[in-house]
Design a protein around this motif. Sequence first.
Motif, PDB file in Angstrom:
ATOM      1  N   ARG A  37      14.024  71.306 -44.349  1.00 42.96           N
ATOM      2  CA  ARG A  37      14.135  71.044 -42.905  1.00 42.96           C
ATOM      3  C   ARG A  37      15.375  71.714 -42.333  1.00 42.96           C
ATOM      4  O   ARG A  37      15.327  72.333 -41.277  1.00 42.96           O
ATOM      5  CB  ARG A  37      14.173  69.534 -42.633  1.00 42.96           C
ATOM      6  CG  ARG A  37      12.816  68.878 -42.659  1.00 42.96           C
ATOM      7  CD  ARG A  37      12.872  67.447 -42.186  1.00 42.96           C
ATOM      8  NE  ARG A  37      13.658  66.579 -43.054  1.00 42.96           N
ATOM      9  CZ  ARG A  37      13.193  66.007 -44.170  1.00 42.96           C
ATOM     10  NH1 ARG A  37      11.950  66.206 -44.550  1.00 42.96           N
ATOM     11  NH2 ARG A  37      13.967  65.235 -44.887  1.00 42.96           N
ATOM     12  N   ALA A  38      16.489  71.577 -43.042  1.00 51.09           N
ATOM     13  CA  ALA A  38      17.738  72.187 -42.573  1.00 51.09           C
ATOM     14  C   ALA A  38      17.597  73.710 -42.490  1.00 51.09           C
ATOM     15  O   ALA A  38      18.094  74.335 -41.544  1.00 51.09           O
ATOM     16  CB  ALA A  38      18.888  71.809 -43.505  1.00 51.09           C
ATOM     17  N   GLY A  39      16.902  74.294 -43.456  1.00 50.59           N
ATOM     18  CA  GLY A  39      16.696  75.743 -43.446  1.00 50.59           C
ATOM     19  C   GLY A  39      15.856  76.200 -42.265  1.00 50.59           C
ATOM     20  O   GLY A  39      16.198  77.178 -41.592  1.00 50.59           O
ATOM     21  N   ILE A  40      14.782  75.480 -41.974  1.00 50.16           N
ATOM     22  CA  ILE A  40      13.924  75.831 -40.839  1.00 50.16           C
ATOM     23  C   ILE A  40      14.704  75.692 -39.539  1.00 50.16           C
ATOM     24  O   ILE A  40      14.622  76.553 -38.654  1.00 50.16           O
ATOM     25  CB  ILE A  40      12.654  74.947 -40.800  1.00 50.16           C
ATOM     26  CG1 ILE A  40      11.755  75.263 -41.988  1.00 50.16           C
ATOM     27  CG2 ILE A  40      11.896  75.118 -39.481  1.00 50.16           C
ATOM     28  CD1 ILE A  40      11.292  76.702 -42.070  1.00 50.16           C
ATOM     29  N   ILE A  41      15.460  74.620 -39.426  1.00 51.57           N
ATOM     30  CA  ILE A  41      16.253  74.412 -38.207  1.00 51.57           C
ATOM     31  C   ILE A  41      17.282  75.523 -38.045  1.00 51.57           C
ATOM     32  O   ILE A  41      17.470  76.059 -36.952  1.00 51.57           O
ATOM     33  CB  ILE A  41      16.900  73.010 -38.206  1.00 51.57           C
ATOM     34  CG1 ILE A  41      15.803  71.953 -38.052  1.00 51.57           C
ATOM     35  CG2 ILE A  41      17.951  72.891 -37.105  1.00 51.57           C
ATOM     36  CD1 ILE A  41      16.254  70.527 -38.308  1.00 51.57           C
ATOM     37  N   GLN A  42      17.918  75.930 -39.130  1.00 44.91           N
ATOM     38  CA  GLN A  42      18.896  77.018 -39.065  1.00 44.91           C
ATOM     39  C   GLN A  42      18.226  78.333 -38.684  1.00 44.91           C
ATOM     40  O   GLN A  42      18.741  79.087 -37.856  1.00 44.91           O
ATOM     41  CB  GLN A  42      19.630  77.171 -40.399  1.00 44.91           C
ATOM     42  CG  GLN A  42      20.692  78.251 -40.375  1.00 44.91           C
ATOM     43  CD  GLN A  42      21.791  77.976 -39.367  1.00 44.91           C
ATOM     44  OE1 GLN A  42      22.410  76.931 -39.407  1.00 44.91           O
ATOM     45  NE2 GLN A  42      22.031  78.889 -38.449  1.00 44.91           N
ATOM     46  N   HIS A 100      24.909  70.175 -32.459  1.00 50.74           N
ATOM     47  CA  HIS A 100      25.919  69.131 -32.276  1.00 50.74           C
ATOM     48  C   HIS A 100      25.591  67.814 -32.973  1.00 50.74           C
ATOM     49  O   HIS A 100      26.442  66.942 -33.075  1.00 50.74           O
ATOM     50  CB  HIS A 100      26.116  68.849 -30.782  1.00 50.74           C
ATOM     51  CG  HIS A 100      26.539  70.052 -30.011  1.00 50.74           C
ATOM     52  ND1 HIS A 100      27.766  70.654 -30.196  1.00 50.74           N
ATOM     53  CD2 HIS A 100      25.903  70.793 -29.090  1.00 50.74           C
ATOM     54  CE1 HIS A 100      27.858  71.705 -29.406  1.00 50.74           C
ATOM     55  NE2 HIS A 100      26.741  71.809 -28.726  1.00 50.74           N
ATOM     56  N   THR A 101      24.373  67.664 -33.449  1.00 44.70           N
ATOM     57  CA  THR A 101      23.938  66.389 -33.997  1.00 44.70           C
ATOM     58  C   THR A 101      23.100  66.618 -35.243  1.00 44.70           C
ATOM     59  O   THR A 101      22.315  67.549 -35.284  1.00 44.70           O
ATOM     60  CB  THR A 101      23.029  65.647 -32.974  1.00 44.70           C
ATOM     61  OG1 THR A 101      23.706  65.578 -31.736  1.00 44.70           O
ATOM     62  CG2 THR A 101      22.670  64.263 -33.452  1.00 44.70           C
ATOM     63  N   TYR A 102      23.257  65.750 -36.224  1.00 47.40           N
ATOM     64  CA  TYR A 102      22.295  65.762 -37.318  1.00 47.40           C
ATOM     65  C   TYR A 102      21.811  64.346 -37.537  1.00 47.40           C
ATOM     66  O   TYR A 102      22.577  63.429 -37.755  1.00 47.40           O
ATOM     67  CB  TYR A 102      22.828  66.325 -38.638  1.00 47.40           C
ATOM     68  CG  TYR A 102      21.681  66.378 -39.624  1.00 47.40           C
ATOM     69  CD1 TYR A 102      20.761  67.410 -39.573  1.00 47.40           C
ATOM     70  CD2 TYR A 102      21.447  65.334 -40.504  1.00 47.40           C
ATOM     71  CE1 TYR A 102      19.658  67.433 -40.394  1.00 47.40           C
ATOM     72  CE2 TYR A 102      20.342  65.340 -41.331  1.00 47.40           C
ATOM     73  CZ  TYR A 102      19.452  66.393 -41.272  1.00 47.40           C
ATOM     74  OH  TYR A 102      18.343  66.410 -42.080  1.00 47.40           O
ATOM     75  N   ASP A 103      20.518  64.205 -37.478  1.00 47.75           N
ATOM     76  CA  ASP A 103      19.850  62.933 -37.680  1.00 47.75           C
ATOM     77  C   ASP A 103      18.539  63.271 -38.373  1.00 47.75           C
ATOM     78  O   ASP A 103      17.800  64.135 -37.891  1.00 47.75           O
ATOM     79  CB  ASP A 103      19.625  62.278 -36.312  1.00 47.75           C
ATOM     80  CG  ASP A 103      18.794  61.033 -36.395  1.00 47.75           C
ATOM     81  OD1 ASP A 103      17.554  61.167 -36.466  1.00 47.75           O
ATOM     82  OD2 ASP A 103      19.365  59.942 -36.371  1.00 47.75           O
ATOM     83  N   LYS A 109      11.268  65.565 -36.581  1.00 51.89           N
ATOM     84  CA  LYS A 109      10.539  65.790 -35.329  1.00 51.89           C
ATOM     85  C   LYS A 109      10.724  67.237 -34.850  1.00 51.89           C
ATOM     86  O   LYS A 109       9.786  67.887 -34.410  1.00 51.89           O
ATOM     87  CB  LYS A 109      11.030  64.808 -34.265  1.00 51.89           C
ATOM     88  CG  LYS A 109      10.280  64.892 -32.973  1.00 51.89           C
ATOM     89  CD  LYS A 109      10.783  63.862 -31.983  1.00 51.89           C
ATOM     90  CE  LYS A 109      10.081  64.045 -30.656  1.00 51.89           C
ATOM     91  NZ  LYS A 109      10.623  63.206 -29.609  1.00 51.89           N
ATOM     92  N   LEU A 110      11.948  67.741 -34.953  1.00 52.73           N
ATOM     93  CA  LEU A 110      12.241  69.096 -34.500  1.00 52.73           C
ATOM     94  C   LEU A 110      11.477  70.137 -35.308  1.00 52.73           C
ATOM     95  O   LEU A 110      10.987  71.123 -34.751  1.00 52.73           O
ATOM     96  CB  LEU A 110      13.744  69.371 -34.541  1.00 52.73           C
ATOM     97  CG  LEU A 110      14.173  70.762 -34.086  1.00 52.73           C
ATOM     98  CD1 LEU A 110      13.715  71.042 -32.655  1.00 52.73           C
ATOM     99  CD2 LEU A 110      15.674  70.902 -34.197  1.00 52.73           C
ATOM    100  N   VAL A 111      11.356  69.934 -36.600  1.00 53.79           N
ATOM    101  CA  VAL A 111      10.617  70.887 -37.433  1.00 53.79           C
ATOM    102  C   VAL A 111       9.170  71.001 -36.950  1.00 53.79           C
ATOM    103  O   VAL A 111       8.626  72.101 -36.838  1.00 53.79           O
ATOM    104  CB  VAL A 111      10.687  70.503 -38.937  1.00 53.79           C
ATOM    105  CG1 VAL A 111       9.653  71.275 -39.750  1.00 53.79           C
ATOM    106  CG2 VAL A 111      12.084  70.764 -39.481  1.00 53.79           C
TER     107      VAL A 111
END
Length: 123
Positions: A37-42, A100-103, A109-111
């Motif tokens: 998830r972190a990779g896709i968001i990045q 600015h936020t990590y939750d 949801k963002l992915v």
Amino acid sequence: MDEMKEIRWKQRFENFEKSFKLLEKYASMSISTELERAGIIQFFETTFELAWKLLKDYLEAEGLVAKSPRESIKQAFQAEIIEDGHLWMEALSKRSLTTHTYDQELAEKLVVEIQEQFLPILK
């Protein structure tokens, strides 16, 4: 069109295209871990940043001035370079929120939003 400005947007497009292809490749896979998830968001953050800067550079090469992501998106929509300006603004808002936020719930949801809504507009 100023030759230097034309070169700038074309170089930016090449970088955007590379980033987009990575986002597209990995966003089409099943994503289940926090690292994925972190990779896709990045990838999304990087690709979206390149997208609005590409719009800005292209607009400037066409003689228009846009100083911010919001202005660039609005002008690109008005010039019919992009469609669905509202969704572009939503993507801008989400990109700003992620920096600015990590939750974990927000990330999950963002992915889904990246895969279903934002990836198609960036394409």
